[in-house]
Design a protein around this motif. Structure first.
Motif, short mmCIF file in Angstrom:
data_model
loop_
_atom_site.label_atom_id
_atom_site.label_comp_id
_atom_site.label_asym_id
_atom_site.label_seq_id
_atom_site.Cartn_x
_atom_site.Cartn_y
_atom_site.Cartn_z
N ALA A 42 -10.91 2.03 0.71
CA ALA A 42 -9.93 1.52 1.65
C ALA A 42 -10.43 0.59 2.50
CB ALA A 42 -9.54 2.94 2.40
N GLU A 43 -11.81 0.63 2.63
CA GLU A 43 -12.29 -0.46 3.57
C GLU A 43 -12.30 -1.71 2.88
OE1 GLU A 43 -13.29 -0.64 6.69
OE2 GLU A 43 -13.29 1.58 7.38
N ILE A 44 -12.53 -1.82 1.56
CA ILE A 44 -12.56 -2.96 0.88
C ILE A 44 -11.22 -3.54 0.65
CG2 ILE A 44 -13.01 -4.05 -1.54
CD1 ILE A 44 -15.27 -2.04 -1.94
N GLU A 45 -9.91 -2.56 0.70
CA GLU A 45 -8.58 -2.93 0.36
C GLU A 45 -8.47 -3.83 1.78
OE1 GLU A 45 -6.59 0.02 -2.67
OE2 GLU A 45 -6.78 0.85 -0.46
N ASP A 46 -8.86 -3.31 2.72
CA ASP A 46 -8.32 -3.85 4.16
C ASP A 46 -8.97 -5.14 4.22
OD1 ASP A 46 -6.77 -1.56 4.77
OD2 ASP A 46 -8.02 -0.77 6.46
N GLU A 47 -10.37 -5.20 3.88
CA GLU A 47 -11.23 -6.54 4.29
C GLU A 47 -10.64 -7.50 3.23
OE1 GLU A 47 -13.82 -6.81 6.38
OE2 GLU A 47 -14.08 -9.07 5.53
#
Lengths: 76, 471
Positions: A42-47
């Protein structure tokens, strides 16, 4: 791109000294298991402002897998 | 006819010999026939239920690709089958129906052998087909074999389609596979007959009869039950894998020395691996993927949903709900404290940290297993209260040794001593024992020693079923 990914890994796994390479896999990071895997995704998707499919997420087992998928998205 | 009965060995000898001599193209038909005989001899209702459900799944799978309704319907059908089965075995409700002059009823024992296990396999198959990860099987014989293969019908391991179907067309069975399979079968028999069945009396005297033993006795019984379940279920799995190997199939490993785990999440990667792999793939990950924007809350929800369903899968009732709740609490705590624990492990002596962690995890698992084993919620609460109060009995012989060292109607310390001695030996050297089995030079010694141990210390005619046979 790797630096950007490293920043995400450090945030999710709460370790500012964490250094990743393309060969880094779930086996090398104690914090990376089924409980934290989707949090990382989820963090990678946001970044990177992208969305991974369920099948892609299930195949990710190393930094190389993730980098390859992000690069393919950039090309597309 | 269970794996440790004499009639099963005669059946197995015939099936292994005929299968070995049969041309490859006929093997799947032979094994389906043998599996149907095995299930039919257990009870005829089980065979009918399996034929009905596996045929339905086979035909509906062809429709699920194009139609979402059929997918939801087929999954719901399998879930209902599991829930109905659990309802009947939990409440022992009679359920009967008649077709012409034949009457079918569930009064005998259980409605259907292995239904909870092969229904999960049906769900896995339907899901793989629906999401385009495999094409529907075109040979119904192969599908019947996937559902009914007798080494795994009683209690798994749960095989995913991609793990099973490629093995159906295997061409050769080597002499080495026959020997390795036989060794594994013996190891399983040893675990079941020499260790697990010797612990039955000790566990039963505290869990099934007197509930008012002192704390130390209750805790010892909770420890012994976890060990009994490990040796019973991993013994069953060894036998299933050994029999599968002799018939040319590699079934999935279910245990990887789980009692050495240093966290509960590690425990669930090493205990009943095939079941937890199924739940992780088809429940935990899809739930967490959908909710991933909520980060840790998504993982916490995934843990709760997965374990509540796992509890229901085992049995519907308050005891299994509490068992599941224990693991939800343990895993949630581990998720929220993970960074802190990693830091702690880096600061103190590694060996000390590991030993301490193994001890804590073992105790947490034993605590949850009080709910797993107790016949009712009230009984489980009484046992928990006993465990924390009045710790040392006034008379150690009558309050501690006697209840745990029961043998028939007399105190049998020898039985308890032998069980514990062999159990500790196996626990400490399990990996080395598995290595010895692979050594070509030590194979004969391995077989002879196991046979001798089973002959001398095995419990024969105890009538003890495999614990997981009830699920």
């Amino acid at each position: 791109m790797k630096e950007q990914l490293q920043k995400v890994f450090r945030t999710v796994f709460e370790d500012n000294s964490l250094i990743i390479s393309s060969t880094t896999s779930a086996k090398d990071i104690k914090m990376w298991d089924s409980l934290t895997h989707l949090q990382l995704i989820a963090e990678i998707e946001d970044e990177f402002k992208i969305k991974f499919s369920f099948e892609e997420v299930m195949m990710f087992n190393s930094v190389a897998d993730i980098l390859k998928t992000i690069e393919n998205r950039d090309v597309q | 006819m269970t794996f440790n009965s004499p009639s099963f060995f005669l059946f197995l000898f015939i099936v292994v010999t005929v299968n070995y001599l049969t041309p490859t193209s006929f093997r799947s038909k032979l094994l389906v026939f043998a599996s149907f005989v095995f299930i039919g001899l257990y009870n005829f209702e089980s065979l009918l239920t399996l034929l009905f459900l596996s045929s339905l799944n086979y035909y509906l799978a062809k429709k699920v690709v194009a139609n979402r309704f059929f997918y939801v319907f087929t999954v719901a059908l399998n879930v209902c089958a599991i829930l109905l089965f659990n309802h009947f075995s939990t409440f022992n409700t009679g359920f009967g129906f008649s077709v012409f002059s034949a009457h079918f009823s569930t009064d005998k024992f259980f409605i259907a052998l292995g239904l909870s296990f092969y229904s999960l396999q049906n769900i896995a198959y339907i899901s793989e087909v629906r999401f385009g990860r495999m094409i529907p099987e075109t040979n119904i014989i192969n599908y019947f074999l996937y559902c009914s293969f007798f080494p795994k019908i009683i209690s798994g391991p749960v095989m995913l389609p991609a793990e099973f179907f490629p093995q159906v067309e295997k061409t050769t069975i080597t002499a080495s596979e026959l020997i390795m399979g036989f060794q594994r079968l013996l190891l399983g028999l040893f675990k079941k007959m020499v260790i697990a069945d010797r612990l039955v009396a000790a566990v039963s005297s505290v869990f099934d009869f007197n509930s008012d033993y002192a704390g130390i006795t209750t805790i010892a019984a909770a420890y012994l039950f976890t060990l009994q379940m490990y040796f019973d279920f991993s013994g069953y799995t060894d036998m299933a894998l050994g029999i599968g190997k002799m018939l040319g199939y590699n079934l999935k490993e279910n245990f990887d020395t789980p009692l050495r785990s240093t966290s509960v999440s590690e425990f669930w990667r090493r205990w009943h691996i095939s079941l937890i792999s199924f739940f992780t793939k088809y429940i935990y990950y899809p739930v967490v993927y959908k909710l991933r924007e909520y980060r840790k809350a998504a993982a916490l929800t995934g843990i709760a949903v997965t374990f509540i369903i796992s509890g229901w899968w085992h049995r519907i009732g308050l005891t299994f709900f509490c068992w599941a709740l224990c693991h939800v609490v343990y895993l949630s705590f581990e998720l929220l404290t993970k960074r802190w624990r990693v830091k702690l492990s880096e600061k103190i002596n590694k060996r000390l940290y590991q030993l301490f962690s193994v001890f804590i995890v073992f105790n947490l698992v034993c605590f949850s297993n009080i709910f797993f084993r107790a016949e009712s919620f009230e009984k489980a609460i009484r046992l928990v209260k006993n465990a924390v109060g009045n710790f040392i009995p006034k008379n150690m012989l009558s309050g501690f040794v006697a209840p745990l060292a029961q043998g028939g109607h007399q105190i049998d310390e020898f039985n308890l001593f032998i069980s514990i001695f062999l159990m500790v030996t196996v626990l400490l050297f399990e990996r080395k024992i598995n290595l010895v089995a692979k050594s070509a030079h030590l194979r004969i010694a391995y077989v002879v020693i196991l046979l001798l141990l089973i002959m001398v210390f095995g419990v024969f005619n105890s009538g003890a079923r495999f614990i997981y046979m009830q699920f």
